[in-house]
Every structure is written in C-alpha cells, then in structure tokens.
Design a protein around this motif. Structure first.
Motif, PDB file in Angstrom:
ATOM      1  N   UNK A   1      51.723  39.787  44.863  1.00 21.43           N
ATOM      2  CA  UNK A   1      51.094  40.933  44.212  1.00 21.43           C
ATOM      3  C   UNK A   1      49.945  41.468  45.063  1.00 21.43           C
ATOM      4  N   UNK A   2      49.135  40.537  45.495  1.00 21.47           N
ATOM      5  CA  UNK A   2      47.958  40.924  46.268  1.00 21.47           C
ATOM      6  C   UNK A   2      48.375  41.561  47.582  1.00 21.47           C
ATOM      7  N   UNK A   3      49.370  40.965  48.187  1.00 19.10           N
ATOM      8  CA  UNK A   3      49.868  41.491  49.456  1.00 19.10           C
ATOM      9  C   UNK A   3      50.395  42.916  49.263  1.00 19.10           C
ATOM     10  N   UNK A   4      51.148  43.091  48.224  1.00 21.75           N
ATOM     11  CA  UNK A   4      51.688  44.416  47.969  1.00 21.75           C
ATOM     12  C   UNK A   4      50.575  45.422  47.688  1.00 21.75           C
ATOM     13  N   UNK A   5      49.626  44.984  46.918  1.00 24.77           N
ATOM     14  CA  UNK A   5      48.496  45.864  46.627  1.00 24.77           C
ATOM     15  C   UNK A   5      47.800  46.272  47.916  1.00 24.77           C
ATOM     16  N   UNK A   6      47.584  45.300  48.762  1.00 23.60           N
ATOM     17  CA  UNK A   6      46.837  45.595  49.979  1.00 23.60           C
ATOM     18  C   UNK A   6      47.628  46.505  50.909  1.00 23.60           C
ATOM     19  N   UNK A   7      48.894  46.189  51.037  1.00 22.93           N
ATOM     20  CA  UNK A   7      49.701  47.009  51.932  1.00 22.93           C
ATOM     21  C   UNK A   7      49.775  48.449  51.438  1.00 22.93           C
ATOM     22  N   UNK A   8      49.881  48.588  50.154  1.00 23.56           N
ATOM     23  CA  UNK A   8      49.914  49.926  49.583  1.00 23.56           C
ATOM     24  C   UNK A   8      48.598  50.639  49.840  1.00 23.56           C
ATOM     25  N   UNK A   9      47.534  49.888  49.652  1.00 24.38           N
ATOM     26  CA  UNK A   9      46.216  50.470  49.860  1.00 24.38           C
ATOM     27  C   UNK A   9      46.029  50.906  51.311  1.00 24.38           C
ATOM     28  N   UNK A  10      46.442  50.050  52.200  1.00 23.70           N
ATOM     29  CA  UNK A  10      46.291  50.368  53.620  1.00 23.70           C
ATOM     30  C   UNK A  10      47.056  51.626  53.968  1.00 23.70           C
ATOM     31  N   UNK A  11      48.269  51.687  53.465  1.00 16.50           N
ATOM     32  CA  UNK A  11      49.062  52.880  53.742  1.00 16.50           C
ATOM     33  C   UNK A  11      48.374  54.132  53.215  1.00 16.50           C
ATOM     34  N   UNK A  12      47.882  54.007  52.018  1.00 17.98           N
ATOM     35  CA  UNK A  12      47.260  55.157  51.389  1.00 17.98           C
ATOM     36  C   UNK A  12      46.016  55.596  52.162  1.00 17.98           C
ATOM     37  N   UNK A  13      45.237  54.641  52.541  1.00 17.80           N
ATOM     38  CA  UNK A  13      44.017  54.976  53.255  1.00 17.80           C
ATOM     39  C   UNK A  13      44.322  55.540  54.635  1.00 17.80           C
ATOM     40  N   UNK A  14      45.331  54.990  55.246  1.00 16.32           N
ATOM     41  CA  UNK A  14      45.735  55.514  56.547  1.00 16.32           C
ATOM     42  C   UNK A  14      46.135  56.971  56.416  1.00 16.32           C
TER      43      UNK A  14
ATOM     44  N   UNK B   1      38.738  54.981  56.059  1.00 10.69           N
ATOM     45  CA  UNK B   1      38.582  53.583  56.451  1.00 10.69           C
ATOM     46  C   UNK B   1      39.171  52.672  55.391  1.00 10.69           C
ATOM     47  N   UNK B   2      39.687  51.577  55.854  1.00 10.44           N
ATOM     48  CA  UNK B   2      40.292  50.630  54.942  1.00 10.44           C
ATOM     49  C   UNK B   2      39.247  50.037  54.012  1.00 10.44           C
ATOM     50  N   UNK B   3      38.095  49.809  54.561  1.00  7.74           N
ATOM     51  CA  UNK B   3      37.039  49.181  53.778  1.00  7.74           C
ATOM     52  C   UNK B   3      35.986  50.210  53.408  1.00  7.74           C
ATOM     53  N   UNK B   4      35.427  50.070  52.260  1.00  5.13           N
ATOM     54  CA  UNK B   4      34.334  50.945  51.870  1.00  5.13           C
ATOM     55  C   UNK B   4      33.093  50.646  52.698  1.00  5.13           C
ATOM     56  N   UNK B   5      32.207  51.593  52.765  1.00  4.74           N
ATOM     57  CA  UNK B   5      31.032  51.425  53.633  1.00  4.74           C
ATOM     58  C   UNK B   5      30.213  50.184  53.330  1.00  4.74           C
ATOM     59  N   UNK B   6      30.142  49.842  52.082  1.00  3.69           N
ATOM     60  CA  UNK B   6      29.281  48.692  51.796  1.00  3.69           C
ATOM     61  C   UNK B   6      29.847  47.417  52.385  1.00  3.69           C
ATOM     62  N   UNK B   7      31.141  47.397  52.642  1.00  2.00           N
ATOM     63  CA  UNK B   7      31.721  46.223  53.291  1.00  2.00           C
ATOM     64  C   UNK B   7      31.260  46.171  54.750  1.00  2.00           C
ATOM     65  N   UNK B   8      31.236  47.327  55.364  1.00  2.00           N
ATOM     66  CA  UNK B   8      30.751  47.357  56.734  1.00  2.00           C
ATOM     67  C   UNK B   8      29.289  46.925  56.792  1.00  2.00           C
ATOM     68  N   UNK B   9      28.533  47.414  55.840  1.00  2.00           N
ATOM     69  CA  UNK B   9      27.126  47.023  55.814  1.00  2.00           C
ATOM     70  C   UNK B   9      26.981  45.534  55.585  1.00  2.00           C
ATOM     71  N   UNK B  10      27.829  45.036  54.712  1.00  2.00           N
ATOM     72  CA  UNK B  10      27.745  43.605  54.444  1.00  2.00           C
ATOM     73  C   UNK B  10      28.101  42.795  55.680  1.00  2.00           C
ATOM     74  N   UNK B  11      29.124  43.297  56.386  1.00  3.84           N
ATOM     75  CA  UNK B  11      29.513  42.598  57.606  1.00  3.84           C
ATOM     76  C   UNK B  11      28.353  42.582  58.587  1.00  3.84           C
ATOM     77  N   UNK B  12      27.710  43.711  58.652  1.00  4.08           N
ATOM     78  CA  UNK B  12      26.539  43.794  59.524  1.00  4.08           C
ATOM     79  C   UNK B  12      25.480  42.813  59.073  1.00  4.08           C
ATOM     80  N   UNK B  13      25.235  42.821  57.795  1.00  4.39           N
ATOM     81  CA  UNK B  13      24.219  41.939  57.237  1.00  4.39           C
ATOM     82  C   UNK B  13      24.578  40.481  57.451  1.00  4.39           C
TER      83      UNK B  13
END
Length: 486
Positions: free
Chosen positions: A122-135, A140-152
């Motif tokens: 289920x999760x895999x399908x959700x993610x793949x669908x999401x990736x396709x949609x965002x593409x 971006x695949x990830x929302x900005x706060x994820x990038x900020x968190x990665x930075x943090x």
DNA sequence: AACGACTCCAACCGCCACGTA
DNA sequence: TTACGTGGCGGTTGGAGTCGT
C-alpha cells in the motif's frame, strides 16, 4: 487520501489484477496465478486460523489451495490479515510516509512497521503514485519543510557527532552489535569531519552509528505489527523518531497537508515552481528534476529524463554501494545531469580515468575540491592546499572512501577554466575523472531527495561549511517564509 | 459515444538473507 | 562448508476504473 479523492476505494474492492486466472505448471500440481477468488481467500484464511502464519509452502499441500507459498503469504499479508486497516491513508499517515521516506528511502516494509495496519505494498503504491503526480506537476517530491529538516538534521548531526566522537564511547555497548565501529575508523571520521564532505558523512545519523537500536527497536516493539519472523535487512535502521516534533516547527505557517496534494499545490500561486525560488541563489541548484526542460529553458512541461533518477529513489541515508565506504559513507557529490552530460561529452583522455566504479576510486575528493572551488570561487592556491591536506591524510587513505586524485585530475584542475573564474555557478562542474568514474552512480542518485543537497557536498571545506550552511538555511528560511506567509 | 491518458493497486518476479540438513 | 528451502523485500507489470477531450 488526497491522491484518491473519490472512487478509488470502491473500485479496489471488486477488481483483480487479471481478468482471468492463469494456470502454471507447479512441481506437483497446477498452480493458479492471477486474482484470488473468494473461495481461495476462505481456504487460506481457514488454514491460517488453524495452523498460524508461516510455512506457506505447506498451504498448498495441506489445504489443496492451488497457490504457491509466496502467493499465499502475500495474499495473507496484504489482504486477509485481520489487523489490516482498509481505506485511504489519513493525512497523518501521509505525513508519516513522506517523512519516513525522506529518512529511510524505499524501505516499504520498514514504513509499514511504523504504520500499523498498513502494508508495504500500500505504502509503495501510494509513494509511487505520489512521485508520478509530483513529477508531472514539476513539483518537488518532498515539501519544503522536509528539506529544512534535512538541513537541520545535518547540522545537528554534525554537532552531536562531534561530541560523540570526542567521547569515543557508545552510549550502550550492547548496541554495538550491528554497527561495530572500529576506533581507527572512528578517529578518521573525527579527523575529517571538517572537510568539505563532512556534511555528507554526518548525513549518516549519529543514532544510526552509535545508538542505533535505542530508539528504533523500542519503536518497533511497541508499534510494529510486523510478523516476528519478519526481519530487517542490515543497515535498515530507522534512526529517528522525532518526526512529531519537527514538522510543525520547521515551517509553522505552512499547511503541510495542503502541500501534499498536487491539486492544492498547483493552486498555490507562489509555489508553482519551487525550482525558481532557489535557482537564482546559486546555492541550491534546483528542486527540479534532472532532465527537466524547466531547468534549461523555463518550460516546465517536460520531464522526460526523470525516470532514471526517480527509479533510484535512494534513501537519504542509504547509498549506492559504489558510493559508500565501510560506514555507508556517502561519497558522491551530485552534479546536475546537465553538467555531467557536458563532461561526459568531453571525456578525459587519460586512460587512468576509465577506472571502473569502485568505492576505492570514487573520485569524491576531486569533486569535493572542485566543488569547493566552484562554490566559493576561491583561488587555486587554497584549493591545492585543500587537496594536499586531504590526500596526505592517512585517515583518508585508510578509509574505503579513499578518494584518489589522479595526476591527470590534478593537472586538469590546475588547467581548469574554473581557475580563471566561474561565471555560471548554477551548473556545478566536476573533474573529468570524477564524472568518468561515477557516470553510473551519478545517473542513479536522486536529486529530489531532500538531503541530496548534502550529498552534493554543496558546502565547501571545513571552514566554509558552517558558514555556507547558515547562508543556505537563512536563504531557505527567508524564501519559505516569504512564500508561505506572504 | 469514443478514445486516449491517467490513476490505482493487486499480483508477480527476482533477488537476497537466514536457517537447517 | 555447502546446498537447499523458505520467507521477506523492493521493483515492476498490467488490468480495470476514471477523467478529460
């Protein structure tokens, strides 16, 4: 679920994958393939009720079910298990998946363990669908706060890692089973934390390295619906349970749930092109996908080259074999594909550069040095000094990272036009040997990962790292604040 | 209504790790 | 030590439903 606004649930209950069952010759009898029938489900359910899970190959023998063991296990795990949660993902679950993916990558089973009642499929399908949609939406695949968190996280890892390293002790000796870190390597790690790739090194969570089971194992014990026999592959360590904390603080005024739906994102007039937000800073190349024409001519309609990058979907903290050392150390700054293409089209003439991909000849140092120069526009003297420091250091040599700067590379560096000034810093440049050796790897890295910027090694040498990261953090913060508060 | 593009997701496949004989 | 069986995992496929033109 935002990706399934309507209709999806009613549909999935009745249909099967194939319109008709197929029959395959098994070792002893005919095995059915294709969608399961209600009768088969009943047989399997009854079998598991009587005999419990496991020994799936025995199902066929004992129950007469004409399905292979694998198929039985899958059917049970994904559809018949009584503890399954049916229906769309909640926004909280979606948040969780996105966060988990940013941390561990395509570890669907791991994610499923964190989401009770949900299956990896289920999760895999959700993610793949999401990736396709965002593409498709050029988002971006990830929302900005994820990038900020990665930075943090990288900054925190750097700080914490330093302290831990100095202590030189594991919090819990019993936890060293999975990550037995030799002291020698430990010292090397400390020695080089200030080098330009330090952020990438610290991209490996300190909890992963030093206190790996302390959080995650408890988490699994408490939450995981995973079958006891289910095991995680090595290094599949979920290192951080801090999800709940950061997400609301990183971008406080940003509706994260809204972000996750492409529809709403598309409606956000000021967030239609995250790439553009950052592209001009020269610090953060782009959110955009490699190959997207958006990065070249501003046309956001095409993303024809995405596939390769997205297929890799590397977890942020897991790296391709040929880009990591014994510690899973990321060794790959990631240039834009355009820059790689440019360099590939002008292959080096030195035969030594045609070394096959190898962790021991990643050419990372070349890239780091080059990148550092690129980023700071520093003069060649300082660069040569950096290179000298790195190369002469025994610690570096002793690690599997062991980047080698070939004579040719050095010469190339000295002769490089970059030494004479860089005007277009939006396209990172890398030494020919680096690109030559890492062509394959570079094509696999997913720059859409939130912390790909760290894998890039965007930051310069030791003294530059903190400064650059602060600059980037401030820039991101300002941009996001403007965009989502404005 | 017809068609194609897109979405969803169940199921299959190959690979790998582990346990055991 | 090796071979084999089993189960788990991640990637991929392709049928069916939905939507837009």
């Amino acid at each position: 679920m935002s990706s399934m606004p309507n209709g999806g649930d009613s549909r999935k209950m009745s249909k099967g994958r194939r319109s008709s069952l197929s029959v395959e010759e098994g070792s002893e009898s005919l095995l059915m393939k294709g969608p399961w029938t209600a009768a088969e489900d009943a047989i399997l359910t009854e079998y598991v009720r009587k005999h419990g899970e496991g020994n799936w190959n025995a199902v066929q023998k004992h129950s007469g079910l004409a399905r292979c063991g694998k198929s039985c296990r899958l059917r049970w795990a994904n559809h018949l298990r009584p503890d399954l949660r049916k229906g769309a993902f909640t926004p909280e679950e979606e948040d969780r998946i996105i966060d988990l993916h940013s941390r561990i990558g395509n570890k669907w089973a791991r994610m499923a363990a964190e989401l009770p009642g949900r299956t990896d499929n289920e999760i895999k399908n959700f993610w793949n669908t999401r990736v396709k949609r965002m593409q498709r939406a050029d988002l971006p695949i990830y929302p900005p706060h994820i990038y900020l968190r990665a930075l943090s996280d990288n900054q925190e890892s750097l700080d914490v890692g330093t302290v831990k390293n100095e202590s030189g002790q594991h919090d819990d000796p019993s936890q060293t089973d999975n990550f037995d870190i030799p002291d020698l390597e430990f010292k090397n790690y400390k020695i080089h934390q200030g080098l330009s790739y330090a952020p990438a090194i610290f991209d490996i969570p300190e909890s992963n390295m030093f206190e790996q089971p302390s959080v995650s194992s408890r988490s699994y014990n408490a939450m995981s619906p995973m079958h006891p026999r289910k095991r995680f592959r090595e290094a599949d360590v979920l290192y951080d349970s801090s999800f709940d904390g950061y997400i609301s603080s990183a971008v406080p005024l940003f509706d994260q749930h809204d972000y996750y739906t492409s529809e709403k994102v598309s409606d956000h007039p000021r967030f239609s092109s995250p790439c553009d937000l950052i592209l001009d800073t020269g610090q953060f190349h782009c959110y955009n996908f490699p190959g997207s024409h958006a990065t070249r001519n501003g046309n956001t309609s095409s993303s024809t080259s995405i596939t390769g990058a997205m297929k890799s979907e590397l977890p942020s903290l897991q790296y391709l074999e040929d880009q990591q050392g014994v510690w899973g150390m990321p060794t790959s700054p990631l240039p834009s594909l355009e820059s790689v293409d440019t360099l590939i089209q002008s292959p080096p003439t030195d035969p030594a550069r045609s070394d096959p991909l190898s962790p021991r000849s990643s050419g990372l140092l070349d890239a780091i040095i080059w990148e550092s120069k690129n980023l700071k526009g520093s003069n060649s003297n300082s660069l040569k000094q950096t290179a000298g420091n790195c190369i002469s250091n025994e610690a570096i040599k002793s690690s599997t990272l062991n980047p080698r700067m070939t004579e040719c590379d050095e010469q190339w560096e000295l002769d490089s036009p970059l030494d004479h000034g860089i005007t277009d810093r939006s396209v990172p440049q890398f030494p020919p040997a680096y690109c030559s050796r890492n062509k394959k790897m570079l094509s696999k890295i997913d720059p859409t990962r939130p912390d790909a910027v760290f894998e890039f090694g965007w930051f310069g040498n030791s003294t530059e790292y903190s400064e650059d990261q602060t600059v980037l953090r401030d820039a991101l913060d300002a941009l996001l604040r403007d965009d989502f508060r404005g």
